[in-house]
Write a protein that holds these residues in place. Structure first.
Motif, PDB file in Angstrom:
ATOM      1  N   LEU A  79      -1.139 -28.277   4.528  1.00 37.98           N
ATOM      2  CA  LEU A  79      -1.847 -29.351   5.545  1.00 37.98           C
ATOM      3  C   LEU A  79      -3.292 -29.669   4.803  1.00 37.98           C
ATOM      4  CD1 LEU A  79      -0.621 -27.812   8.948  1.00 37.98           C
ATOM      5  CD2 LEU A  79      -0.001 -30.121   7.994  1.00 37.98           C
ATOM      6  N   GLU A  80      -3.831 -28.763   4.506  1.00 34.11           N
ATOM      7  CA  GLU A  80      -5.016 -28.812   3.817  1.00 34.11           C
ATOM      8  C   GLU A  80      -5.002 -29.873   2.703  1.00 34.11           C
ATOM      9  OE1 GLU A  80      -6.117 -24.708   2.485  1.00 34.11           O
ATOM     10  OE2 GLU A  80      -6.581 -24.053   4.502  1.00 34.11           O
ATOM     11  N   HIS A  81      -4.073 -29.499   1.751  1.00 32.16           N
ATOM     12  CA  HIS A  81      -4.132 -30.470   0.837  1.00 32.16           C
ATOM     13  C   HIS A  81      -3.706 -31.952   1.066  1.00 32.16           C
ATOM     14  CE1 HIS A  81      -2.989 -31.653  -3.509  1.00 32.16           C
ATOM     15  NE2 HIS A  81      -1.822 -32.165  -2.875  1.00 32.16           N
ATOM     16  N   LYS A  82      -2.502 -32.209   2.067  1.00 32.34           N
ATOM     17  CA  LYS A  82      -2.357 -33.385   2.363  1.00 32.34           C
ATOM     18  C   LYS A  82      -3.212 -34.209   3.154  1.00 32.34           C
ATOM     19  CE  LYS A  82       1.391 -36.218   4.253  1.00 32.34           C
ATOM     20  NZ  LYS A  82       2.693 -36.496   3.786  1.00 32.34           N
ATOM     21  N   PHE A  83      -3.937 -33.684   4.220  1.00 31.26           N
ATOM     22  CA  PHE A  83      -4.770 -34.350   5.214  1.00 31.26           C
ATOM     23  C   PHE A  83      -6.290 -33.773   5.165  1.00 31.26           C
ATOM     24  CE2 PHE A  83      -0.719 -33.795   7.385  1.00 31.26           C
ATOM     25  CZ  PHE A  83      -0.160 -35.069   7.342  1.00 31.26           C
ATOM     26  N   SER A  84      -6.471 -32.954   4.233  1.00 28.94           N
ATOM     27  CA  SER A  84      -7.914 -32.356   3.921  1.00 28.94           C
ATOM     28  C   SER A  84      -8.331 -31.729   5.397  1.00 28.94           C
ATOM     29  CB  SER A  84      -8.944 -33.400   3.667  1.00 28.94           C
ATOM     30  OG  SER A  84      -8.621 -33.911   2.244  1.00 28.94           O
ATOM     31  N   TRP A  85      -7.371 -31.071   6.058  1.00 23.22           N
ATOM     32  CA  TRP A  85      -7.804 -30.366   7.386  1.00 23.22           C
ATOM     33  C   TRP A  85      -8.180 -29.062   6.918  1.00 23.22           C
ATOM     34  CZ3 TRP A  85      -2.633 -31.095  10.721  1.00 23.22           C
ATOM     35  CH2 TRP A  85      -2.628 -32.439  11.326  1.00 23.22           C
ATOM     36  N   MET A  86      -9.123 -28.499   7.970  1.00 19.15           N
ATOM     37  CA  MET A  86      -9.667 -27.148   7.930  1.00 19.15           C
ATOM     38  C   MET A  86      -9.320 -26.436   9.084  1.00 19.15           C
ATOM     39  SD  MET A  86     -13.628 -28.415   6.820  1.00 19.15           S
ATOM     40  CE  MET A  86     -14.321 -27.163   7.921  1.00 19.15           C
ATOM     41  N   GLU A  87      -9.014 -25.261   8.539  1.00 18.31           N
ATOM     42  CA  GLU A  87      -8.782 -24.026   9.552  1.00 18.31           C
ATOM     43  C   GLU A  87      -9.791 -23.743  10.684  1.00 18.31           C
ATOM     44  OE1 GLU A  87      -7.593 -19.245  10.175  1.00 18.31           O
ATOM     45  OE2 GLU A  87      -7.839 -20.202   7.999  1.00 18.31           O
ATOM     46  N   GLY A  88      -9.717 -23.812  11.882  1.00 21.20           N
ATOM     47  CA  GLY A  88     -10.824 -23.905  12.860  1.00 21.20           C
ATOM     48  C   GLY A  88     -10.920 -25.021  13.537  1.00 21.20           C
ATOM     49  N   LYS A  89     -10.260 -26.127  12.595  1.00 20.71           N
ATOM     50  CA  LYS A  89     -10.975 -27.579  13.338  1.00 20.71           C
ATOM     51  C   LYS A  89      -9.744 -28.310  13.617  1.00 20.71           C
ATOM     52  CE  LYS A  89     -14.120 -31.168  12.021  1.00 20.71           C
ATOM     53  NZ  LYS A  89     -14.914 -31.977  11.202  1.00 20.71           N
ATOM     54  N   GLU A  90      -8.925 -28.824  12.613  1.00 18.90           N
ATOM     55  CA  GLU A  90      -7.904 -29.482  12.777  1.00 18.90           C
ATOM     56  C   GLU A  90      -6.541 -28.562  13.073  1.00 18.90           C
ATOM     57  OE1 GLU A  90     -10.411 -32.266  10.762  1.00 18.90           O
ATOM     58  OE2 GLU A  90      -9.637 -30.294  10.074  1.00 18.90           O
ATOM     59  N   MET A  91      -6.484 -27.431  12.188  1.00 20.30           N
ATOM     60  CA  MET A  91      -5.539 -26.708  12.421  1.00 20.30           C
ATOM     61  C   MET A  91      -5.878 -25.157  12.832  1.00 20.30           C
ATOM     62  SD  MET A  91      -4.151 -26.287   8.436  1.00 20.30           S
ATOM     63  CE  MET A  91      -5.418 -26.004   7.269  1.00 20.30           C
ATOM     64  N   LEU A  92      -5.317 -24.557  13.510  1.00 16.30           N
ATOM     65  CA  LEU A  92      -5.380 -23.017  14.083  1.00 16.30           C
ATOM     66  C   LEU A  92      -4.449 -22.448  13.596  1.00 16.30           C
ATOM     67  CD1 LEU A  92      -6.728 -24.275  17.635  1.00 16.30           C
ATOM     68  CD2 LEU A  92      -8.255 -23.749  15.844  1.00 16.30           C
ATOM     69  N   TYR A  93      -5.024 -21.046  13.321  1.00  9.96           N
ATOM     70  CA  TYR A  93      -3.904 -19.971  12.967  1.00  9.96           C
ATOM     71  C   TYR A  93      -4.234 -18.776  13.903  1.00  9.96           C
ATOM     72  CZ  TYR A  93      -2.166 -16.546   9.735  1.00  9.96           C
ATOM     73  OH  TYR A  93      -1.180 -15.613   9.260  1.00  9.96           O
ATOM     74  N   ARG A 103      -7.719 -14.901  19.012  1.00 10.27           N
ATOM     75  CA  ARG A 103      -6.525 -15.552  19.433  1.00 10.27           C
ATOM     76  C   ARG A 103      -6.645 -16.316  20.710  1.00 10.27           C
ATOM     77  NH1 ARG A 103      -1.911 -10.839  19.535  1.00 10.27           N
ATOM     78  NH2 ARG A 103      -3.067  -9.494  17.977  1.00 10.27           N
ATOM     79  N   GLN A 104      -7.687 -15.778  21.757  1.00 11.16           N
ATOM     80  CA  GLN A 104      -7.905 -16.462  23.070  1.00 11.16           C
ATOM     81  C   GLN A 104      -8.730 -17.672  22.648  1.00 11.16           C
ATOM     82  OE1 GLN A 104      -6.354 -16.263  25.986  1.00 11.16           O
ATOM     83  NE2 GLN A 104      -7.314 -18.207  26.171  1.00 11.16           N
ATOM     84  N   SER A 105      -9.511 -17.563  21.708  1.00 12.56           N
ATOM     85  CA  SER A 105     -10.476 -18.761  21.286  1.00 12.56           C
ATOM     86  C   SER A 105      -9.608 -19.955  20.613  1.00 12.56           C
ATOM     87  CB  SER A 105     -11.353 -18.020  20.340  1.00 12.56           C
ATOM     88  OG  SER A 105     -12.169 -19.302  19.833  1.00 12.56           O
ATOM     89  N   SER A 106      -8.554 -19.352  19.865  1.00 15.99           N
ATOM     90  CA  SER A 106      -7.634 -20.292  19.254  1.00 15.99           C
ATOM     91  C   SER A 106      -6.711 -21.107  20.278  1.00 15.99           C
ATOM     92  CB  SER A 106      -6.546 -19.706  18.298  1.00 15.99           C
ATOM     93  OG  SER A 106      -7.321 -19.297  17.087  1.00 15.99           O
ATOM     94  N   ILE A 107      -6.312 -20.353  21.432  1.00 19.30           N
ATOM     95  CA  ILE A 107      -5.657 -20.837  22.524  1.00 19.30           C
ATOM     96  C   ILE A 107      -6.317 -21.775  23.171  1.00 19.30           C
ATOM     97  CG2 ILE A 107      -4.510 -20.394  24.552  1.00 19.30           C
ATOM     98  CD1 ILE A 107      -3.594 -17.740  23.296  1.00 19.30           C
ATOM     99  N   SER A 108      -7.626 -21.532  23.467  1.00 19.48           N
ATOM    100  CA  SER A 108      -8.406 -22.315  24.053  1.00 19.48           C
ATOM    101  C   SER A 108      -8.876 -23.648  23.550  1.00 19.48           C
ATOM    102  CB  SER A 108      -9.882 -21.659  24.755  1.00 19.48           C
ATOM    103  OG  SER A 108      -9.464 -20.565  25.522  1.00 19.48           O
ATOM    104  N   LEU A 121      -0.600 -23.057  14.191  1.00 19.61           N
ATOM    105  CA  LEU A 121       0.340 -22.100  13.359  1.00 19.61           C
ATOM    106  C   LEU A 121       0.186 -20.786  13.666  1.00 19.61           C
ATOM    107  CD1 LEU A 121      -0.890 -23.660   9.932  1.00 19.61           C
ATOM    108  CD2 LEU A 121       1.231 -24.030  10.871  1.00 19.61           C
ATOM    109  N   ALA A 122       1.298 -20.090  14.287  1.00 19.46           N
ATOM    110  CA  ALA A 122       1.278 -18.733  14.942  1.00 19.46           C
ATOM    111  C   ALA A 122       2.415 -17.820  14.558  1.00 19.46           C
ATOM    112  CB  ALA A 122       1.218 -18.950  16.504  1.00 19.46           C
ATOM    113  N   SER A 123       2.066 -16.568  14.522  1.00 18.22           N
ATOM    114  CA  SER A 123       3.352 -15.841  14.328  1.00 18.22           C
ATOM    115  C   SER A 123       3.898 -15.519  15.692  1.00 18.22           C
ATOM    116  CB  SER A 123       2.731 -14.580  13.351  1.00 18.22           C
ATOM    117  OG  SER A 123       2.055 -13.742  14.346  1.00 18.22           O
ATOM    118  N   THR A 124       4.979 -15.161  15.500  1.00 19.45           N
ATOM    119  CA  THR A 124       5.757 -14.926  16.686  1.00 19.45           C
ATOM    120  C   THR A 124       5.310 -13.516  17.398  1.00 19.45           C
ATOM    121  OG1 THR A 124       7.476 -13.630  15.405  1.00 19.45           O
ATOM    122  CG2 THR A 124       8.104 -15.745  16.143  1.00 19.45           C
ATOM    123  N   ARG A 125       4.763 -12.526  16.658  1.00 19.52           N
ATOM    124  CA  ARG A 125       3.959 -11.453  17.003  1.00 19.52           C
ATOM    125  C   ARG A 125       2.900 -11.704  17.727  1.00 19.52           C
ATOM    126  NH1 ARG A 125       5.081  -6.148  13.283  1.00 19.52           N
ATOM    127  NH2 ARG A 125       7.302  -6.177  13.687  1.00 19.52           N
TER     128      ARG A 125
END
Length: 142
Positions: A79-93, A103-108, A121-125
């Motif tokens: 996603l970073e390569h294709k769209f130049s997205w940044m973690e914390g902005k367009e994509m969350l982890y 985690r709560q910050s990402s959910i909000s 993007l989230a792990s099942t755990r």
């Protein structure tokens, strides 16, 4: 290899063949690593990328779950390569190693319609215990 190792390997390969390069028994790791820049080489990565592209056209948000961390990190790099997205902005982890406040910050952020987050993007755990991701229009399991 024991059964658990084989299951883990098959899961990684189904996401993208280059993820199997981490395993010691592969002779031609160079060939696997050459596939890394081709998201279409992996069935699940190709599907996830197409789902995200379609969802962007409709202004929808996508939640991508995975049991293993390497596939999530790989999809994030794509996603970073294709769209130049940044973690914390367009994509969350989120993974199990992130503390509860992160985690709560990402959910909000993901649930906030005014935020730029398009993909979580989230792990099942990390998401195992009753979280609310009401803004996810599309959900897939990688």
């Amino acid at each position: 290899m024991n059964h658990l190792d084989r299951t883990n390997l098959m899961s990684l390969i189904s996401v993208h063949p280059s993820l199997a390069a981490e395993k010691d028994f592969f002779v031609n790791k160079t060939a696997l690593m050459e596939l890394e820049s081709n998201p279409d080489a992996g069935v699940k990565v190709k599907f996830v990328m197409e789902l995200i592209c379609s969802s962007m056209l409709l202004h929808e948000k996508v939640l991508v779950f995975c049991e293993y961390i390497p596939p999530l990190r790989f999809i994030m790099k794509q996603l970073e390569h294709k769209f130049s997205w940044m973690e914390g902005k367009e994509m969350l982890y989120m993974d199990g190693k992130r503390d509860v406040k992160d985690r709560q910050s990402s959910i909000s952020s993901f649930n906030n319609p005014r935020r730029e987050a398009k993909v979580l993007l989230a792990s099942t755990r990390a998401c195992a215990k009753g979280i609310n991701l009401a803004r996810a229009s599309r959900i897939c399991f990688a």
